[in-house]
Write a protein that holds these residues in place. Structure first.
Motif, PDB file in Angstrom:
ATOM      1  N   HIS A 194      -4.778   5.683  -1.330  1.00 46.41           N
ATOM      2  CA  HIS A 194      -5.210   5.014  -0.112  1.00 46.41           C
ATOM      3  C   HIS A 194      -6.397   4.114  -0.427  1.00 46.41           C
ATOM      4  O   HIS A 194      -7.140   4.362  -1.374  1.00 46.41           O
ATOM      5  CB  HIS A 194      -5.622   6.033   0.955  1.00 46.41           C
ATOM      6  N   SER A 221       0.854  -1.180   0.000  1.00 52.79           N
ATOM      7  CA  SER A 221       0.000   0.000   0.000  1.00 52.79           C
ATOM      8  C   SER A 221       0.897   1.239   0.000  1.00 52.79           C
ATOM      9  O   SER A 221       2.090   1.175   0.320  1.00 52.79           O
ATOM     10  CB  SER A 221      -0.896   0.027   1.241  1.00 52.79           C
ATOM     11  N   VAL A 225       0.692   3.556   2.157  1.00 59.62           N
ATOM     12  CA  VAL A 225       1.046   3.792   3.564  1.00 59.62           C
ATOM     13  C   VAL A 225       2.274   2.982   3.977  1.00 59.62           C
ATOM     14  O   VAL A 225       3.218   3.515   4.558  1.00 59.62           O
ATOM     15  CB  VAL A 225      -0.157   3.471   4.486  1.00 59.62           C
TER      16      VAL A 225
END
Length: 176
Positions: free
Chosen positions: A90, A56, A58
Protein backbone atom coordinates in the motif's frame (compact mmCIF):
# COMPACT_ATOMS: atom_id res chain seq x y z
CA UNK A 1 -2.33 13.85 -9.10
CA UNK A 2 -5.58 13.54 -10.99
CA UNK A 3 -8.68 11.41 -11.03
CA UNK A 4 -9.35 9.01 -13.89
CA UNK A 5 -12.33 7.15 -15.30
CA UNK A 6 -11.32 3.47 -15.34
CA UNK A 7 -13.06 0.49 -16.93
CA UNK A 8 -12.07 -3.15 -17.07
CA UNK A 9 -12.95 -4.42 -20.57
CA UNK A 10 -13.24 -7.99 -19.26
CA UNK A 11 -15.99 -7.09 -16.78
CA UNK A 12 -18.79 -4.60 -16.35
CA UNK A 13 -16.93 -2.93 -13.48
CA UNK A 14 -16.33 0.80 -13.89
CA UNK A 15 -14.79 3.09 -11.28
CA UNK A 16 -16.18 6.61 -11.65
CA UNK A 17 -13.07 8.46 -10.46
CA UNK A 18 -9.87 6.66 -9.50
CA UNK A 19 -7.03 8.69 -7.93
CA UNK A 20 -3.77 8.43 -9.82
CA UNK A 21 -0.52 10.17 -10.66
CA UNK A 22 1.07 11.20 -13.92
CA UNK A 23 4.83 10.90 -13.51
CA UNK A 24 7.99 10.17 -15.36
CA UNK A 25 9.99 7.03 -14.61
CA UNK A 26 12.31 9.02 -12.37
CA UNK A 27 9.71 8.62 -9.61
CA UNK A 28 10.54 4.90 -9.37
CA UNK A 29 14.31 5.45 -9.12
CA UNK A 30 14.02 8.33 -6.62
CA UNK A 31 11.43 6.53 -4.48
CA UNK A 32 11.81 2.77 -5.06
CA UNK A 33 8.63 0.73 -4.69
CA UNK A 34 8.30 -3.04 -4.39
CA UNK A 35 6.43 -4.74 -7.22
CA UNK A 36 4.27 -7.83 -6.72
CA UNK A 37 4.44 -8.39 -10.50
CA UNK A 38 6.12 -6.65 -13.39
CA UNK A 39 8.05 -3.40 -13.22
CA UNK A 40 7.84 0.32 -13.96
CA UNK A 41 7.47 1.47 -17.55
CA UNK A 42 10.65 2.14 -19.52
CA UNK A 43 12.16 5.36 -20.82
CA UNK A 44 11.29 4.10 -24.31
CA UNK A 45 7.65 3.70 -23.23
CA UNK A 46 7.68 7.36 -22.13
CA UNK A 47 9.39 8.62 -25.29
CA UNK A 48 7.06 6.73 -27.64
CA UNK A 49 3.99 7.58 -25.53
CA UNK A 50 2.99 3.94 -25.14
CA UNK A 51 -0.22 3.49 -23.18
CA UNK A 52 1.18 1.63 -20.18
CA UNK A 53 0.19 1.78 -16.52
CA UNK A 54 1.28 0.58 -13.08
CA UNK A 55 -1.58 -0.44 -10.79
CA UNK A 56 -1.71 -0.16 -7.03
CA UNK A 57 -2.29 -3.27 -4.97
CA UNK A 58 -5.79 -1.92 -4.12
CA UNK A 59 -6.92 -1.37 -7.73
CA UNK A 60 -5.44 -4.69 -8.84
CA UNK A 61 -7.50 -6.37 -6.10
CA UNK A 62 -10.67 -4.58 -7.28
CA UNK A 63 -10.16 -5.31 -10.97
CA UNK A 64 -8.47 -8.72 -10.98
CA UNK A 65 -9.15 -10.21 -7.51
CA UNK A 66 -5.46 -9.75 -6.64
CA UNK A 67 -4.17 -12.00 -9.46
CA UNK A 68 -1.17 -11.14 -11.63
CA UNK A 69 -2.57 -8.67 -14.18
CA UNK A 70 0.67 -7.76 -15.99
CA UNK A 71 0.05 -7.80 -19.74
CA UNK A 72 -3.70 -7.33 -19.38
CA UNK A 73 -5.58 -4.25 -20.60
CA UNK A 74 -7.76 -1.68 -18.85
CA UNK A 75 -9.38 1.45 -20.24
CA UNK A 76 -8.42 4.82 -18.76
CA UNK A 77 -10.43 7.82 -19.95
CA UNK A 78 -11.52 5.73 -22.94
CA UNK A 79 -7.97 4.72 -23.98
CA UNK A 80 -6.65 1.14 -23.79
CA UNK A 81 -3.66 0.76 -21.43
CA UNK A 82 -1.42 -2.30 -20.98
CA UNK A 83 -0.54 -3.09 -17.36
CA UNK A 84 3.25 -3.33 -16.93
CA UNK A 85 3.44 -3.56 -13.15
CA UNK A 86 1.48 -4.04 -9.93
CA UNK A 87 2.76 -2.60 -6.65
CA UNK A 88 3.21 -5.02 -3.77
CA UNK A 89 2.53 -2.65 -0.90
CA UNK A 90 0.00 0.00 0.00
CA UNK A 91 1.07 3.61 -0.44
CA UNK A 92 2.55 5.05 2.77
CA UNK A 93 0.38 7.44 4.77
CA UNK A 94 2.93 10.21 4.13
CA UNK A 95 4.51 9.34 0.76
CA UNK A 96 7.92 11.02 0.45
CA UNK A 97 7.15 11.92 -3.18
CA UNK A 98 4.07 13.95 -2.17
CA UNK A 99 3.90 14.95 1.50
CA UNK A 100 0.88 17.15 0.73
CA UNK A 101 -1.10 13.99 -0.09
CA UNK A 102 -0.68 12.61 3.43
CA UNK A 103 -3.77 10.72 4.48
CA UNK A 104 -5.45 11.18 1.09
CA UNK A 105 -6.84 8.29 -0.88
CA UNK A 106 -3.83 6.42 -2.24
CA UNK A 107 -2.89 6.61 -5.90
CA UNK A 108 -4.28 3.58 -7.66
CA UNK A 109 -2.77 4.29 -11.08
CA UNK A 110 0.68 5.49 -12.09
CA UNK A 111 0.75 6.73 -15.68
CA UNK A 112 3.61 8.15 -17.77
CA UNK A 113 3.61 11.96 -17.68
CA UNK A 114 4.14 12.06 -21.45
CA UNK A 115 0.47 10.97 -21.81
CA UNK A 116 -0.91 14.01 -19.95
CA UNK A 117 -1.94 15.87 -23.14
CA UNK A 118 -3.68 12.74 -24.47
CA UNK A 119 -5.69 12.10 -21.31
CA UNK A 120 -6.64 15.71 -20.40
CA UNK A 121 -7.96 14.47 -17.05
CA UNK A 122 -9.72 16.36 -14.30
CA UNK A 123 -7.30 17.48 -11.57
CA UNK A 124 -7.67 15.92 -8.14
CA UNK A 125 -8.62 19.29 -6.69
CA UNK A 126 -9.96 22.19 -8.71
CA UNK A 127 -9.56 25.73 -7.51
CA UNK A 128 -11.42 28.23 -9.60
CA UNK A 129 -10.47 31.86 -10.01
CA UNK A 130 -12.23 33.33 -13.01
CA UNK A 131 -14.09 32.20 -14.93
CA UNK A 132 -15.93 29.92 -12.52
CA UNK A 133 -17.46 27.21 -14.69
CA UNK A 134 -20.09 24.54 -14.31
CA UNK A 135 -18.29 21.98 -16.47
CA UNK A 136 -14.75 20.69 -16.84
CA UNK A 137 -14.98 21.22 -20.62
CA UNK A 138 -15.69 24.92 -20.03
CA UNK A 139 -12.62 25.13 -17.77
CA UNK A 140 -10.46 23.57 -20.49
CA UNK A 141 -11.90 26.03 -23.03
CA UNK A 142 -11.04 28.96 -20.76
CA UNK A 143 -8.17 31.12 -22.06
CA UNK A 144 -6.52 31.04 -18.62
CA UNK A 145 -6.60 27.64 -16.89
CA UNK A 146 -4.07 27.60 -14.05
CA UNK A 147 -2.42 24.74 -12.21
CA UNK A 148 0.00 25.21 -9.33
CA UNK A 149 2.30 22.50 -8.02
CA UNK A 150 4.97 22.93 -5.36
CA UNK A 151 8.04 20.70 -5.49
CA UNK A 152 11.30 20.76 -3.61
CA UNK A 153 14.13 19.70 -5.92
CA UNK A 154 17.81 19.13 -5.21
CA UNK A 155 19.89 22.09 -6.38
CA UNK A 156 21.79 19.90 -8.86
CA UNK A 157 18.54 19.17 -10.73
CA UNK A 158 16.72 22.49 -10.32
CA UNK A 159 18.39 24.15 -13.31
CA UNK A 160 17.35 21.40 -15.73
CA UNK A 161 13.88 20.55 -14.42
CA UNK A 162 11.88 23.39 -16.06
CA UNK A 163 13.23 22.52 -19.53
CA UNK A 164 12.49 18.80 -19.01
CA UNK A 165 8.91 19.47 -17.88
CA UNK A 166 8.34 21.84 -20.79
CA UNK A 167 9.74 19.29 -23.27
CA UNK A 168 7.38 16.57 -21.99
CA UNK A 169 4.23 18.58 -21.32
CA UNK A 170 4.64 21.84 -23.22
CA UNK A 171 3.99 23.63 -19.93
CA UNK A 172 5.99 26.63 -18.72
CA UNK A 173 7.43 26.17 -15.23
CA UNK A 174 8.21 28.99 -12.82
CA UNK A 175 11.08 28.28 -10.43
CA UNK A 176 11.66 30.27 -7.26
Amino acid sequence: RATFLVANPGQDWVAPRVPGRLSDGLLFSLFPRRFAWGQPWTTRDEQTKRHVVVLSRVLNQQLFAGANSVGRTIHIEGHAFRIVGVLADHQPYLPMWDLAAGGADQERLLIPLSLAPTLATRPEYETHGYPRTATFAALLDSPKPFIATWVEVAAAHAAHLPAQIKAVTGTQVLVR
